[in-house]
Scaffold this motif. Structure first.
Motif, PDB file in Angstrom:
ATOM      1  N   THR A   1       0.850  -1.189   0.000  1.00  0.00           N
ATOM      2  CA  THR A   1       0.000   0.000   0.000  1.00  0.00           C
ATOM      3  C   THR A   1       0.882   1.233   0.000  1.00  0.00           C
ATOM      4  O   THR A   1       1.913   1.273   0.688  1.00  0.00           O
ATOM      5  N   TYR A   2       0.484   2.213  -0.773  1.00  0.00           N
ATOM      6  CA  TYR A   2       1.211   3.485  -0.823  1.00  0.00           C
ATOM      7  C   TYR A   2       0.356   4.558  -0.155  1.00  0.00           C
ATOM      8  O   TYR A   2      -0.831   4.705  -0.470  1.00  0.00           O
ATOM      9  N   ALA A   3       0.935   5.293   0.778  1.00  0.00           N
ATOM     10  CA  ALA A   3       0.239   6.394   1.431  1.00  0.00           C
ATOM     11  C   ALA A   3       1.047   7.670   1.250  1.00  0.00           C
ATOM     12  O   ALA A   3       2.253   7.695   1.530  1.00  0.00           O
ATOM     13  N   CYS A   4       0.402   8.719   0.772  1.00  0.00           N
ATOM     14  CA  CYS A   4       1.066  10.005   0.549  1.00  0.00           C
ATOM     15  C   CYS A   4       0.360  11.068   1.376  1.00  0.00           C
ATOM     16  O   CYS A   4      -0.828  11.331   1.194  1.00  0.00           O
ATOM     17  N   VAL A   5       1.107  11.679   2.285  1.00  0.00           N
ATOM     18  CA  VAL A   5       0.605  12.791   3.094  1.00  0.00           C
ATOM     19  C   VAL A   5       1.364  14.034   2.669  1.00  0.00           C
ATOM     20  O   VAL A   5       2.572  14.138   2.898  1.00  0.00           O
ATOM     21  N   ASN A   6       0.666  14.947   2.009  1.00  0.00           N
ATOM     22  CA  ASN A   6       1.353  16.138   1.492  1.00  0.00           C
ATOM     23  C   ASN A   6       0.316  17.209   1.174  1.00  0.00           C
ATOM     24  O   ASN A   6      -0.609  16.981   0.400  1.00  0.00           O
ATOM     25  N   LEU A   7       0.480  18.356   1.762  1.00  0.00           N
ATOM     26  CA  LEU A   7      -0.453  19.450   1.540  1.00  0.00           C
ATOM     27  C   LEU A   7      -0.302  19.984   0.120  1.00  0.00           C
ATOM     28  O   LEU A   7       0.727  20.515  -0.252  1.00  0.00           O
ATOM     29  N   GLY A   8      -1.338  19.772  -0.700  1.00  0.00           N
ATOM     30  CA  GLY A   8      -1.343  20.281  -2.066  1.00  0.00           C
ATOM     31  C   GLY A   8      -0.682  19.396  -3.090  1.00  0.00           C
ATOM     32  O   GLY A   8      -0.745  19.677  -4.283  1.00  0.00           O
ATOM     33  N   GLU A   9      -0.021  18.311  -2.657  1.00  0.00           N
ATOM     34  CA  GLU A   9       0.704  17.453  -3.593  1.00  0.00           C
ATOM     35  C   GLU A   9       0.451  15.975  -3.326  1.00  0.00           C
ATOM     36  O   GLU A   9       1.337  15.148  -3.521  1.00  0.00           O
ATOM     37  N   ALA A  10      -0.734  15.633  -2.895  1.00  0.00           N
ATOM     38  CA  ALA A  10      -1.051  14.233  -2.614  1.00  0.00           C
ATOM     39  C   ALA A  10      -1.530  13.562  -3.899  1.00  0.00           C
ATOM     40  O   ALA A  10      -2.693  13.665  -4.279  1.00  0.00           O
ATOM     41  N   VAL A  11      -0.610  12.875  -4.579  1.00  0.00           N
ATOM     42  CA  VAL A  11      -0.929  12.241  -5.851  1.00  0.00           C
ATOM     43  C   VAL A  11      -0.313  10.847  -5.903  1.00  0.00           C
ATOM     44  O   VAL A  11       0.608  10.529  -5.149  1.00  0.00           O
ATOM     45  N   ALA A  12      -0.850  10.046  -6.816  1.00  0.00           N
ATOM     46  CA  ALA A  12      -0.298   8.714  -7.061  1.00  0.00           C
ATOM     47  C   ALA A  12      -0.611   8.330  -8.493  1.00  0.00           C
ATOM     48  O   ALA A  12      -1.570   8.832  -9.088  1.00  0.00           O
ATOM     49  N   PRO A  13       0.160   7.435  -9.085  1.00  0.00           N
ATOM     50  CA  PRO A  13      -0.138   6.963 -10.439  1.00  0.00           C
ATOM     51  C   PRO A  13      -1.465   6.216 -10.477  1.00  0.00           C
ATOM     52  O   PRO A  13      -1.836   5.528  -9.520  1.00  0.00           O
ATOM     53  N   ALA A  14      -2.156   6.338 -11.586  1.00  0.00           N
ATOM     54  CA  ALA A  14      -3.425   5.625 -11.742  1.00  0.00           C
ATOM     55  C   ALA A  14      -3.239   4.123 -11.591  1.00  0.00           C
ATOM     56  O   ALA A  14      -4.146   3.415 -11.126  1.00  0.00           O
ATOM     57  N   GLU A  15      -2.047   3.614 -11.963  1.00  0.00           N
ATOM     58  CA  GLU A  15      -1.794   2.184 -11.897  1.00  0.00           C
ATOM     59  C   GLU A  15      -1.888   1.626 -10.476  1.00  0.00           C
ATOM     60  O   GLU A  15      -2.142   0.431 -10.295  1.00  0.00           O
TER      61      GLU A  15
END
Length: 294
Positions: free
Chosen positions: A255-269
Motif C-alpha cells: 500500500t502506498y500512502a502520501c501525506v502532502n499538503l497540495g501534492e497528494a498524488v499517485a499513479p493511476a496504476e
C-alpha cells in the motif's frame, strides 16, 4: 516503469482517510517511511520569516539575504564569515532542541512495528527523537558532519564540539581564524557533508545504512508493506517518491500512502492501493499518535 496518469487525493472525508491509514498500519508486515522536507517544516523547521529574523537578523541586515537557504550560498569574503553563518545554521537546525514533538509522535506510531526510514532531510531529527539508528538512511548527508571540500578522501568528521565553539566565540559575524576547519589529510578547507554536487562524500556509515535499507526491502519484498510518504515534494522524486510508486506497483500486497499538503498524488496504476491525504504531516501524525496511545 512509466506512469502516464496521476490520481489526485481522495475526496473521502478526512476522518475516513485517517481510518484507512490506521488500518493499513495495523495490517502491514512492515512500514517504510519516506520523509522529505515537508516533515521537518511541519515540526517547526522554517527557514524564512519570523524564525529566520530571530536567529539571523544580524546577518540579514549586513548581507541582505532574506532566508537561511540564501545565506548558505552567499559569497562571503572570508572563511571566518562563512563559518560564522554556517555554525549558527548548523546549531539551530541540528543541535538545538526540535521546535515541536512531531518526530516523537511519529515514533510512538511505529515504535512497535517493523519499520525503516528513508529520508532526504539532513537535520537528524529521527535519531534525536529516539528512532533506532540501524533503521535510518540519510541519503543526502548530515548537518552534523564535515567532509573535505576537494574531497581528497571518503571520510567525514563529527562537528558538534567545534560548531558549538564557533557559535560561542564569534564576534561581528566572524569566527576566530584559528577555528576555521581544514582537512587533516590535505589541508583543504572542510565543508558540510551535504549532497549538492559530485563532491559529496558517501562514507562507510552511508554505505552501511544503504545496505541495511536494501536488505530491509529485500526481506519484505513480497509482504504487506506500507510505503508511507511524508512531506515529499517534487524536487528530488527519484529518491523516495518514484521508487515508492514502483515498489508498490511490483508488490500487489503493498500500500502506498502520501501525506502532502497540495501534492497528494499517485499513479493511476496503483490508485486502488493508495491512500492520498491532502494535509500537513503534523495534522495526520498528531491524529494517529492520539489513537496510538488509546
Amino acid at each position: 516503469m512509466f506512469f502516464s496518469r496521476l490520481t489526485r487525493q481522495s475526496t473521502a472525508a478526512f476522518s475516513k482517510q485517517i481510518d484507512k491509514l490506521r488500518a493499513a498500519l495495523d495490517t502491514s508486515d512492515a512500514v517504510v517511511i519516506g520523509a522529505g522536507a515537508g516533515l521537518s517544516t511541519a515540526a517547526g523547521y522554517t527557514y524564512s520569516g519570523e524564525r529566520f529574523e530571530k536567529l539571523f537578523g544580524d546577518f540579514a541586515a549586513r548581507y541582505g539575504f532574506t532566508d537561511m537557504y540564501s545565506g548558505g550560498f552567499y559569497p562571503y569574503d572570508s572563511l571566518e564569515e562563512y563559518w560564522a553563518f554556517w555554525s549558527r545554521y548548523i546549531m539551530c537546525n541540528r543541535y538545538d532542541p526540535v521546535p515541536t514533538p512531531l518526530y516523537e509522535q511519529l515514533l510512538s506510531i511505529v515504535r512497535d512495528r517493523d519499520y525503516f526510514v528513508l529520508t532526504t532531510n539532513v537535520d537528524h531529527c529521527f535519531q534525536r527523537a529516539g528512532f533506532d539508528k540501524q533503521r535510518l538512511f540519510y541519503t543526502q548527508g548530515d548537518y552534523g558532519l564535515f567532509q573535505c571540500s576537494k574531497p581528497c578522501c571518503q571520510e567525514t568528521w563529527d562537528n558538534e564540539e567545534l560548531v558549538r565553539h564557533m557559535v560561542a566565540t564569534q564576534q561581528d559575524l566572524r569566527i576566530p581564524s584559528a577555528l576555521v576547519p581544514h582537512c587533516p589529510h590535505c589541508g583543504a578547507p572542510l565543508t558540510m557533508n551535504l549532497r549538492a554536487d559530485d563532491t559529496f562524500v558517501q562514507d562507510k556509515g552511508w554505505y552501511a545504512a544503504a545496505d541495511r535499507y536494501q536488505d530491509f526491502l529485500r526481506r519484505h519484498s513480497n509482504m504487506r508493506v506500507l510505503f508511507l510518504e511524508l512531506g515529499v515534494g517534487g524536487n528530488t522524486p527519484v529518491i523516495i517518491k518514484y521508487p515508492f510508486w514502483q515498489m508498490t506497483a511490483k508488490n500487489e500486497r503493498a500500500t502506498y500512502a502520501c501525506v502532502n499538503l497540495g501534492e497528494a498524488v499517485a499513479p493511476a496504476e496503483i490508485a486502488d492501493r493508495s491512500i492520498l491525504i491532502d494535509a500537513g504531516a503534523e495534522r495526520i501524525i498528531e491524529a494517529l499518535a492520539v489513537q496510538a496511545v488509546r
